[in-house]
Design an enzyme around this catalytic site. Structure first.
Site, mmCIF file in Angstrom:
data_model
loop_
_atom_site.group_PDB
_atom_site.id
_atom_site.type_symbol
_atom_site.label_atom_id
_atom_site.label_comp_id
_atom_site.label_asym_id
_atom_site.label_seq_id
_atom_site.Cartn_x
_atom_site.Cartn_y
_atom_site.Cartn_z
ATOM 1 C CB CYS A 7 69.902 27.759 39.292
ATOM 2 S SG CYS A 7 68.568 26.724 39.897
ATOM 3 C CG HIS B 76 71.867 24.152 42.572
ATOM 4 N ND1 HIS B 76 71.325 24.328 43.833
ATOM 5 C CD2 HIS B 76 70.947 24.629 41.689
ATOM 6 C CE1 HIS B 76 70.131 24.896 43.709
ATOM 7 N NE2 HIS B 76 69.891 25.104 42.432
#
Ligand code: A2P
Length: 335
Positions: free
Chosen positions: A129, A242
């Site tokens: 990710c 994130h």
């Protein structure tokens, strides 16, 4: 409905839920959807296109005839099932790290190398990710000016670990506010009102697993095995999305303005511009959105060889499920 017989392995997880949502949103053509989880979840009802589908316990016999499979149930499940499914001719989009280092398995961010998997069957690896959002932001800079060095600090949400970690953050936050002791089960350190630079085991080189994945996968995408990549990956008490503070040193001279111009119209990227607070994204802002948000693009080197930026994306969408569905769209000839 015409389409592909499609399976999601890990359908009850954080990424699995997002896969179900994105397949519906993007109208990925599904003739039959089979949802798999562990035995614990057998019979659990999951919604898809207005109907209820019971989660099934995973078994090879239940996977017969499947044409497209998304796996997000950990490396061990991927290692066992992906080769079998590939053998039966399915497209297998694998979200684990099990095959990412295998040079015979394409590692794909569709905006960058989607063309490599058009018409492909067998295993395709969905990148880590943090790597996806990082590479989307820096690959154009590398292509135009050449990267000499990349330094990144990540601020990673707990949904990257999965549903149990999200529950741990919730429970520890409540306990903290109520003055009770914080109970740990998923993480080695308290995550409630805390953070730690520790995602996976530490190796002898001092890097932990997540940092090593980011270094290796980024070098693979940028086609430079000796590129200097320095990563500090940190778990933060955020549920979703994130963030990354990125600094690059370029071989050729450039400027923040030129880099912003290069990034502005690229697919998958939303450049946050302007002098006010809106020139950067936050995890809360990025949640549920598809783009990788790049903001605070600024010069960091007086001679024009250094750029800093702040990069935020929803780790469950572009960092996982969305990228996986986009890979399937390319492989099945839908784009
Ligand atoms: P379950 O919900 O039954 O545990 P997350 O990343 O959010 O933790 O989710 C992991 C997903 O992988 C869940 O859907 C989980 O199912 C599934 N899973 C974990 N282990 C297995 C297994 N051995 N076989 C099939 N599915 C599994």
């Amino acid at each position: 409905m015409p389409g592909f017989c499609t399976a999601i392995i890990g359908a009850t997880g954080a990424v699995g839920a997002e896969l179900i949502r994105i397949i519906q949103e993007r109208e990925f053509p599904v003739s039959d959807l089979r949802l798999f989880a562990s035995e614990r979840s057998q019979g659990k009802l999951l919604e898809f296109r207005g109907g209820k589908h019971a989660a099934r316990a995973l078994s090879a016999s239940e996977l017969k005839g499947v044409e497209v499979v998304f796996i997000s149930a950990g490396g061990a499940v991927s290692k066992e099932y992906a080769p079998v499914l590939a053998q039966q001719g399915a497209l297998v989009v694998d979200n684990s790290s099990a095959f990412r280092g295998d040079q015979s398995v394409p590692l794909v961010i569709p905006e960058i190398n989607g063309h490599e998997v058009v018409g492909r069957r067998g295993i395709v690896a969905n990148p880590n990710c943090s790597t996806i959002q990082l590479v989307l932001a820096v690959e154009p800079v590398h292509r135009i000016w050449g990267l000499e060095r990349l330094v990144v600090a990540t601020y990673q949400s707990v949904s990257g670990t999965g549903g149990r970690a999200m529950q741990e953050l919730r429970a520890q936050s409540m306990a903290y506010l109520e003055g009770r002791p914080l109970e740990k089960s998923v993480y080695p350190v308290e995550i409630g009102f805390n953070l730690f630079p520790h995602i996976g085991e530490f190796g002898e080189d001092g890097l932990h697993v997540e940092e090593r994945k980011i270094v290796q996968e980024t070098r693979r995408f940028l086609r430079d095995e000796s590129l200097s990549v320095t990563v500090t990956a940190v778990r933060v008490p955020v549920f979703r999305s994130h963030s990354e503070a990125v600094v690059v040193t370029t071989r050729k001279k450039t400027s923040a303005r030129e880099v912003a111009d290069a990034l502005r119209s690229l697919p998958g990227i939303c450049l946050m511009e302007g002098p006010d607070a809106h020139s950067y994204a936050t995890p809360a802002f990025a949640e549920g959105r598809d783009e990788v948000f790049v903001g605070r693009v600024r010069d960091t080197h007086p001679e024009g060889h250094g750029i800093s930026m702040w990069v935020v994306a929803d780790n469950l969408r572009k960092g996982a499920a969305l990228n996986a569905v986009q890979i399937a769209e390319h492989a099945m000839g839908l784009v």
